[in-house]
Scaffold this motif. Structure first.
Motif, PDB file in Angstrom:
ATOM      1  N   MET A  15       0.839  -1.175   0.000  1.00 32.67           N
ATOM      2  CA  MET A  15       0.000   0.000   0.000  1.00 32.67           C
ATOM      3  C   MET A  15       0.889   1.245   0.000  1.00 32.67           C
ATOM      4  SD  MET A  15      -3.124   0.550   2.445  1.00 32.67           S
ATOM      5  CE  MET A  15      -3.622   2.043   3.101  1.00 32.67           C
ATOM      6  N   ILE A  16       0.641   2.131  -0.941  1.00 32.06           N
ATOM      7  CA  ILE A  16       1.431   3.340  -1.081  1.00 32.06           C
ATOM      8  C   ILE A  16       0.734   4.476  -0.340  1.00 32.06           C
ATOM      9  CG2 ILE A  16       2.320   5.023  -2.712  1.00 32.06           C
ATOM     10  CD1 ILE A  16       2.394   2.761  -4.780  1.00 32.06           C
ATOM     11  N   LYS A  17       1.490   5.158   0.490  1.00 28.45           N
ATOM     12  CA  LYS A  17       0.929   6.277   1.234  1.00 28.45           C
ATOM     13  C   LYS A  17       0.927   7.526   0.356  1.00 28.45           C
ATOM     14  CE  LYS A  17       1.237   8.800   5.475  1.00 28.45           C
ATOM     15  NZ  LYS A  17       1.753   8.895   6.794  1.00 28.45           N
ATOM     16  N   LYS A  18      -0.197   8.210   0.338  1.00 33.89           N
ATOM     17  CA  LYS A  18      -0.306   9.417  -0.464  1.00 33.89           C
ATOM     18  C   LYS A  18       0.167  10.620   0.344  1.00 33.89           C
ATOM     19  CE  LYS A  18      -4.227   7.773  -3.039  1.00 33.89           C
ATOM     20  NZ  LYS A  18      -4.016   7.594  -4.377  1.00 33.89           N
ATOM     21  N   SER A  19       0.715  11.574  -0.357  1.00 31.51           N
ATOM     22  CA  SER A  19       1.173  12.784   0.320  1.00 31.51           C
ATOM     23  C   SER A  19      -0.037  13.650   0.686  1.00 31.51           C
ATOM     24  CB  SER A  19       2.119  13.573  -0.574  1.00 31.51           C
ATOM     25  OG  SER A  19       1.412  14.181  -1.620  1.00 31.51           O
ATOM     26  N   ARG A  20       0.195  14.618   1.534  1.00 29.03           N
ATOM     27  CA  ARG A  20      -0.873  15.536   1.940  1.00 29.03           C
ATOM     28  C   ARG A  20      -1.460  16.269   0.749  1.00 29.03           C
ATOM     29  NH1 ARG A  20       1.058  19.230   6.923  1.00 29.03           N
ATOM     30  NH2 ARG A  20       0.361  17.886   8.601  1.00 29.03           N
ATOM     31  N   ILE A  21      -0.579  16.672  -0.171  1.00 32.49           N
ATOM     32  CA  ILE A  21      -1.041  17.419  -1.343  1.00 32.49           C
ATOM     33  C   ILE A  21      -1.936  16.547  -2.204  1.00 32.49           C
ATOM     34  CG2 ILE A  21      -0.293  18.586  -3.446  1.00 32.49           C
ATOM     35  CD1 ILE A  21       2.222  19.431  -1.871  1.00 32.49           C
ATOM     36  N   GLN A  22      -1.553  15.287  -2.408  1.00 31.28           N
ATOM     37  CA  GLN A  22      -2.380  14.377  -3.201  1.00 31.28           C
ATOM     38  C   GLN A  22      -3.728  14.143  -2.532  1.00 31.28           C
ATOM     39  OE1 GLN A  22       0.368  11.131  -3.317  1.00 31.28           O
ATOM     40  NE2 GLN A  22       0.943  11.545  -5.447  1.00 31.28           N
ATOM     41  N   GLN A  23      -3.743  14.012  -1.218  1.00 31.55           N
ATOM     42  CA  GLN A  23      -5.001  13.815  -0.511  1.00 31.55           C
ATOM     43  C   GLN A  23      -5.889  15.050  -0.631  1.00 31.55           C
ATOM     44  OE1 GLN A  23      -3.622  12.893   3.421  1.00 31.55           O
ATOM     45  NE2 GLN A  23      -3.484  10.705   3.017  1.00 31.55           N
ATOM     46  N   ARG A  24      -5.293  16.245  -0.506  1.00 31.88           N
ATOM     47  CA  ARG A  24      -6.074  17.470  -0.627  1.00 31.88           C
ATOM     48  C   ARG A  24      -6.624  17.634  -2.035  1.00 31.88           C
ATOM     49  NH1 ARG A  24      -5.936  22.872  -1.850  1.00 31.88           N
ATOM     50  NH2 ARG A  24      -3.821  22.847  -2.604  1.00 31.88           N
ATOM     51  N   MET A  25      -5.856  17.242  -3.043  1.00 34.70           N
ATOM     52  CA  MET A  25      -6.328  17.336  -4.423  1.00 34.70           C
ATOM     53  C   MET A  25      -7.516  16.398  -4.671  1.00 34.70           C
ATOM     54  SD  MET A  25      -4.900  19.685  -5.962  1.00 34.70           S
ATOM     55  CE  MET A  25      -3.900  20.811  -5.050  1.00 34.70           C
ATOM     56  N   ARG A  26      -7.504  15.226  -4.055  1.00 38.45           N
ATOM     57  CA  ARG A  26      -8.650  14.314  -4.180  1.00 38.45           C
ATOM     58  C   ARG A  26      -9.899  14.929  -3.577  1.00 38.45           C
ATOM     59  NH1 ARG A  26      -8.096   8.432  -2.170  1.00 38.45           N
ATOM     60  NH2 ARG A  26     -10.178   8.367  -3.032  1.00 38.45           N
ATOM     61  N   VAL A  27      -9.753  15.507  -2.401  1.00 38.87           N
ATOM     62  CA  VAL A  27     -10.890  16.159  -1.749  1.00 38.87           C
ATOM     63  C   VAL A  27     -11.351  17.355  -2.573  1.00 38.87           C
ATOM     64  CG1 VAL A  27     -11.624  17.399   0.312  1.00 38.87           C
ATOM     65  CG2 VAL A  27     -10.200  15.383   0.533  1.00 38.87           C
ATOM     66  N   LYS A  28     -10.394  18.098  -3.105  1.00 40.60           N
ATOM     67  CA  LYS A  28     -10.708  19.282  -3.909  1.00 40.60           C
ATOM     68  C   LYS A  28     -11.525  18.909  -5.147  1.00 40.60           C
ATOM     69  CE  LYS A  28      -8.415  22.970  -6.398  1.00 40.60           C
ATOM     70  NZ  LYS A  28      -7.151  23.636  -6.652  1.00 40.60           N
ATOM     71  N   THR A  29     -11.143  17.853  -5.833  1.00 45.66           N
ATOM     72  CA  THR A  29     -11.902  17.456  -7.019  1.00 45.66           C
ATOM     73  C   THR A  29     -13.295  16.968  -6.649  1.00 45.66           C
ATOM     74  OG1 THR A  29     -10.867  15.267  -6.978  1.00 45.66           O
ATOM     75  CG2 THR A  29      -9.908  16.899  -8.448  1.00 45.66           C
ATOM     76  N   ARG A  30     -13.425  16.309  -5.502  1.00 47.62           N
ATOM     77  CA  ARG A  30     -14.757  15.885  -5.046  1.00 47.62           C
ATOM     78  C   ARG A  30     -15.650  17.087  -4.757  1.00 47.62           C
ATOM     79  NH1 ARG A  30     -12.714  11.902  -1.373  1.00 47.62           N
ATOM     80  NH2 ARG A  30     -13.128  13.377   0.270  1.00 47.62           N
ATOM     81  N   ILE A  31     -15.062  18.104  -4.149  1.00 48.83           N
ATOM     82  CA  ILE A  31     -15.825  19.307  -3.840  1.00 48.83           C
ATOM     83  C   ILE A  31     -16.221  20.029  -5.125  1.00 48.83           C
ATOM     84  CG2 ILE A  31     -15.662  21.616  -2.816  1.00 48.83           C
ATOM     85  CD1 ILE A  31     -13.851  20.370  -0.664  1.00 48.83           C
ATOM     86  N   ARG A  32     -15.287  20.134  -6.077  1.00 48.83           N
ATOM     87  CA  ARG A  32     -15.543  20.881  -7.313  1.00 48.83           C
ATOM     88  C   ARG A  32     -16.588  20.216  -8.197  1.00 48.83           C
ATOM     89  NH1 ARG A  32     -15.959  24.619  -9.317  1.00 48.83           N
ATOM     90  NH2 ARG A  32     -14.570  24.756 -11.063  1.00 48.83           N
ATOM     91  N   LYS A  33     -16.811  18.912  -8.041  1.00 44.48           N
ATOM     92  CA  LYS A  33     -17.869  18.254  -8.794  1.00 44.48           C
ATOM     93  C   LYS A  33     -19.233  18.782  -8.385  1.00 44.48           C
ATOM     94  CE  LYS A  33     -15.565  13.847  -9.528  1.00 44.48           C
ATOM     95  NZ  LYS A  33     -15.550  12.426  -9.154  1.00 44.48           N
ATOM     96  N   LYS A  34     -19.354  19.209  -7.124  1.00 46.64           N
ATOM     97  CA  LYS A  34     -20.637  19.636  -6.578  1.00 46.64           C
ATOM     98  C   LYS A  34     -20.833  21.148  -6.595  1.00 46.64           C
ATOM     99  CE  LYS A  34     -20.256  15.801  -3.384  1.00 46.64           C
ATOM    100  NZ  LYS A  34     -20.008  15.427  -2.006  1.00 46.64           N
ATOM    101  N   ILE A  35     -19.745  21.919  -6.579  1.00 48.38           N
ATOM    102  CA  ILE A  35     -19.833  23.367  -6.437  1.00 48.38           C
ATOM    103  C   ILE A  35     -19.406  24.061  -7.729  1.00 48.38           C
ATOM    104  CG2 ILE A  35     -18.862  25.366  -5.255  1.00 48.38           C
ATOM    105  CD1 ILE A  35     -18.471  23.657  -2.819  1.00 48.38           C
TER     106      ILE A  35
END
Length: 122
Positions: free
Chosen positions: A1-21
């Motif tokens: 299992m590869i650990k994701k960096s903070r930036i990668q995790q924030r980008m995932r959340v950001k894209t999820r948010i942008r789908k809705k807003i």
């Protein structure tokens, strides 16, 4: 299992948010970006891809106001008040808050509270 960096995790959340807003001409999007030293806020109409208002801790008039302030939360609140003032000058009352993948806590929450205190509704 590869650990994701903070930036990668924030980008995932950001894209999820942008789908809705999305920002419309009636209710543009209030975007928050924070770096290690500074804080930025923009009001954007996504349908025209146009920035309506901006404020940051780097702007001259805000920077002079912030010289006496030490707390990052208080600086964020002042930036929120300034973005609200500039948006209301452009006749924008309602916005959609885009936290840009950051937690709604601390500096981001203070900026939102300052914008609400300045007169924006979201």
């Amino acid at each position: 299992m590869i650990k994701k960096s903070r930036i990668q995790q924030r980008m995932r959340v950001k894209t999820r948010i942008r789908k809705k807003i999305t920002g419309t001409p009636d209710t543009p999007r209030l975007i928050v970006y924070r770096s290690l030293h500074h804080l930025y806020a923009q009001v954007v109409d996504d349908s025209r891809a146009a920035t309506i208002a901006t404020a940051s801790t780097l702007m001259k008039d805000i920077r002079q106001d912030l010289q006496s302030v030490k707390s990052r939360k208080e600086r964020a609140k002042r930036v929120g008040l300034e973005i609200a003032k500039r948006a209301i000058e452009k006749k924008v009352q309602h916005v959609v808050f885009d936290r840009n993948g950051y937690l709604y806590h601390g500096v981001v929450k203070s900026l939102a509270d300052g914008a609400r205190e300045g007169g924006l509704k979201f």
